[in-house]
Motif scaffolding. Sequence first.
Motif, mmCIF file in Angstrom:
data_model
loop_
_atom_site.group_PDB
_atom_site.id
_atom_site.type_symbol
_atom_site.label_atom_id
_atom_site.label_comp_id
_atom_site.label_asym_id
_atom_site.label_seq_id
_atom_site.Cartn_x
_atom_site.Cartn_y
_atom_site.Cartn_z
ATOM 1 N N LEU A 226 0.717 -1.138 -0.067
ATOM 2 C CA LEU A 226 0.097 0.091 0.112
ATOM 3 C C LEU A 226 0.963 1.315 0.138
ATOM 4 O O LEU A 226 0.394 2.221 -0.646
ATOM 5 C CB LEU A 226 -0.920 0.092 1.040
ATOM 6 C CG LEU A 226 -2.097 -0.976 1.098
ATOM 7 C CD1 LEU A 226 -3.016 -1.122 2.371
ATOM 8 C CD2 LEU A 226 -2.939 -0.757 -0.021
ATOM 9 N N LEU A 227 1.981 1.260 0.822
ATOM 10 C CA LEU A 227 2.954 2.423 0.941
ATOM 11 C C LEU A 227 3.600 2.662 -0.706
ATOM 12 O O LEU A 227 3.707 3.441 -0.938
ATOM 13 C CB LEU A 227 3.856 2.281 1.906
ATOM 14 C CG LEU A 227 3.622 2.203 3.200
ATOM 15 C CD1 LEU A 227 4.560 2.050 4.156
ATOM 16 C CD2 LEU A 227 3.156 3.615 3.661
ATOM 17 N N GLY A 228 4.002 1.412 -1.199
ATOM 18 C CA GLY A 228 4.404 1.628 -2.795
ATOM 19 C C GLY A 228 3.202 2.182 -3.601
ATOM 20 O O GLY A 228 3.886 2.809 -4.541
ATOM 21 N N THR A 229 2.003 2.014 -3.331
ATOM 22 C CA THR A 229 0.908 2.532 -4.469
ATOM 23 C C THR A 229 0.888 3.865 -3.912
ATOM 24 O O THR A 229 0.761 4.618 -5.026
ATOM 25 C CB THR A 229 -0.171 1.598 -4.023
ATOM 26 O OG1 THR A 229 0.082 0.264 -4.301
ATOM 27 C CG2 THR A 229 -1.288 2.245 -4.929
ATOM 28 N N PHE A 230 0.692 4.353 -2.739
ATOM 29 C CA PHE A 230 0.259 5.719 -2.523
ATOM 30 C C PHE A 230 1.146 6.918 -2.211
ATOM 31 O O PHE A 230 1.150 8.079 -2.372
ATOM 32 C CB PHE A 230 -0.809 5.659 -1.288
ATOM 33 C CG PHE A 230 -1.948 4.844 -1.696
ATOM 34 C CD1 PHE A 230 -2.874 5.600 -2.346
ATOM 35 C CD2 PHE A 230 -2.303 3.457 -1.404
ATOM 36 C CE1 PHE A 230 -4.402 5.053 -2.704
ATOM 37 C CE2 PHE A 230 -3.588 3.092 -1.715
ATOM 38 C CZ PHE A 230 -4.585 3.701 -2.388
ATOM 39 N N VAL A 231 2.409 6.223 -1.625
ATOM 40 C CA VAL A 231 3.542 7.348 -1.646
ATOM 41 C C VAL A 231 3.908 7.930 -2.423
ATOM 42 O O VAL A 231 3.947 9.202 -2.535
ATOM 43 C CB VAL A 231 4.628 6.594 -0.727
ATOM 44 C CG1 VAL A 231 5.569 7.587 -0.459
ATOM 45 C CG2 VAL A 231 4.307 5.975 0.776
ATOM 46 N N PRO A 232 4.147 7.459 -3.722
ATOM 47 C CA PRO A 232 4.506 8.189 -4.797
ATOM 48 C C PRO A 232 3.573 9.195 -5.313
ATOM 49 O O PRO A 232 3.862 10.234 -5.836
ATOM 50 C CB PRO A 232 4.773 7.215 -5.886
ATOM 51 C CG PRO A 232 5.053 5.927 -5.001
ATOM 52 C CD PRO A 232 4.346 5.902 -3.871
ATOM 53 N N ILE A 233 2.228 8.965 -5.163
ATOM 54 C CA ILE A 233 1.409 9.867 -5.355
ATOM 55 C C ILE A 233 1.338 10.955 -4.366
ATOM 56 O O ILE A 233 1.199 12.165 -4.909
ATOM 57 C CB ILE A 233 -0.209 9.327 -5.389
ATOM 58 C CG1 ILE A 233 -0.288 8.063 -6.389
ATOM 59 C CG2 ILE A 233 -1.173 10.168 -5.673
ATOM 60 C CD1 ILE A 233 -1.510 7.312 -6.527
ATOM 61 N N ALA A 234 1.683 10.960 -3.163
ATOM 62 C CA ALA A 234 1.441 11.929 -2.214
ATOM 63 C C ALA A 234 3.048 12.789 -2.587
ATOM 64 O O ALA A 234 2.700 14.038 -2.616
ATOM 65 C CB ALA A 234 1.700 11.355 -0.785
ATOM 66 N N VAL A 235 3.913 11.886 -2.897
ATOM 67 C CA VAL A 235 5.200 12.566 -3.167
ATOM 68 C C VAL A 235 5.142 13.659 -4.471
ATOM 69 O O VAL A 235 5.474 14.685 -4.507
ATOM 70 C CB VAL A 235 6.455 11.683 -3.684
ATOM 71 C CG1 VAL A 235 7.372 12.431 -4.184
ATOM 72 C CG2 VAL A 235 6.953 10.973 -2.292
ATOM 73 N N TYR A 236 4.242 13.260 -5.536
ATOM 74 C CA TYR A 236 4.050 13.802 -6.633
ATOM 75 C C TYR A 236 3.366 15.153 -6.405
ATOM 76 O O TYR A 236 3.794 16.321 -7.044
ATOM 77 C CB TYR A 236 3.124 12.995 -7.579
ATOM 78 C CG TYR A 236 2.621 13.689 -8.938
ATOM 79 C CD1 TYR A 236 3.345 13.599 -9.990
ATOM 80 C CD2 TYR A 236 1.753 14.712 -8.995
ATOM 81 C CE1 TYR A 236 3.122 14.153 -11.315
ATOM 82 C CE2 TYR A 236 1.239 15.263 -10.327
ATOM 83 C CZ TYR A 236 1.978 15.126 -11.214
ATOM 84 O OH TYR A 236 1.752 15.587 -12.458
ATOM 85 N N TRP A 237 2.377 15.289 -5.685
ATOM 86 C CA TRP A 237 1.702 16.474 -5.185
ATOM 87 C C TRP A 237 2.429 17.357 -4.103
ATOM 88 O O TRP A 237 2.300 18.756 -4.589
ATOM 89 C CB TRP A 237 0.218 16.400 -4.692
ATOM 90 C CG TRP A 237 -0.581 15.559 -5.798
ATOM 91 C CD1 TRP A 237 -1.088 14.553 -5.784
ATOM 92 C CD2 TRP A 237 -1.115 16.237 -6.931
ATOM 93 N NE1 TRP A 237 -1.767 14.321 -6.891
ATOM 94 C CE2 TRP A 237 -2.107 15.362 -7.704
ATOM 95 C CE3 TRP A 237 -1.124 17.731 -7.358
ATOM 96 C CZ2 TRP A 237 -2.664 15.941 -8.737
ATOM 97 C CZ3 TRP A 237 -1.961 17.923 -8.473
ATOM 98 C CH2 TRP A 237 -2.384 17.142 -9.279
#
Length: 255
Positions: free
Chosen positions: A9-20
């Motif tokens: 789950l971290l691998g899925t959602f952390v990059p999206i948070a990093v993007y914004w």
Amino acid sequence: MGFRVSDELLGTFVPIAVYWIYSGFYELLGGLHNYRLHPKGEEEVKNVATKATVVKGVLIQQAFQIAVSLLLFTFIGDDSMTVSRQPSIILILIQFAIAMVVMDTWQYFVHRYMHINKFLYKHIHSKHHSLVVPFAYGALYNHPLEGLLLDTVGGVLSFLISGMTPRTSIFFFSFATVKTVDDHCGLWLPGNLFHVFFSNNCAYHDIHHQLYGNKYNFSQPFFVTWDKILGTYMPYSLEKRKEGGLEARPIKKID
């Protein structure tokens, strides 16, 4: 037992948070006119898509990324309740290098084909090029099909071929996200380490977004290797504009 979020789950959602978060950082710095590759007003004049449309488009693509990522981790098995043994730091670095090469190779050839194929360019890839003046949170503004083929499939291949663990993928995809955002930020900031270690940077990619560079500089997000090997490399020089700021200008003859 305390609550623990799985590496998947971290691998899925952390990059999206990093993007914004990272693109938001560049948005705050947008007023630094002396370091901009385009004058501020050109975003509204030259770009076809509004910023609201860009935000909506990126969120749609990220929804696809989430769905594919969750399906992938479901297919390969869920180890969320166990602690996976991480390989040595040397092996992790090797996996990073393999993943970077795989992602670069996949994105170069798919990206280039979307320019060569007139149908794909007109109906798919032109959406990304509607941003003639790139900006940070427009980095993933693509047609959903392009986002699926170029970014999502490229990420899956990088993950599987490199053999990295879900925990390592958190760091790799966050790094790849930061690099992609940086390449579209439109700011040439002093001391930017990406400009020190990578020839593929925001000025290099800005050339590609201009009409004269449409057939060059397809490489993304890390190296310029495939452009140099296959003759699509367009070097540039950074020159100061009279009204302030910088401009990336090609230094080779344009066909």
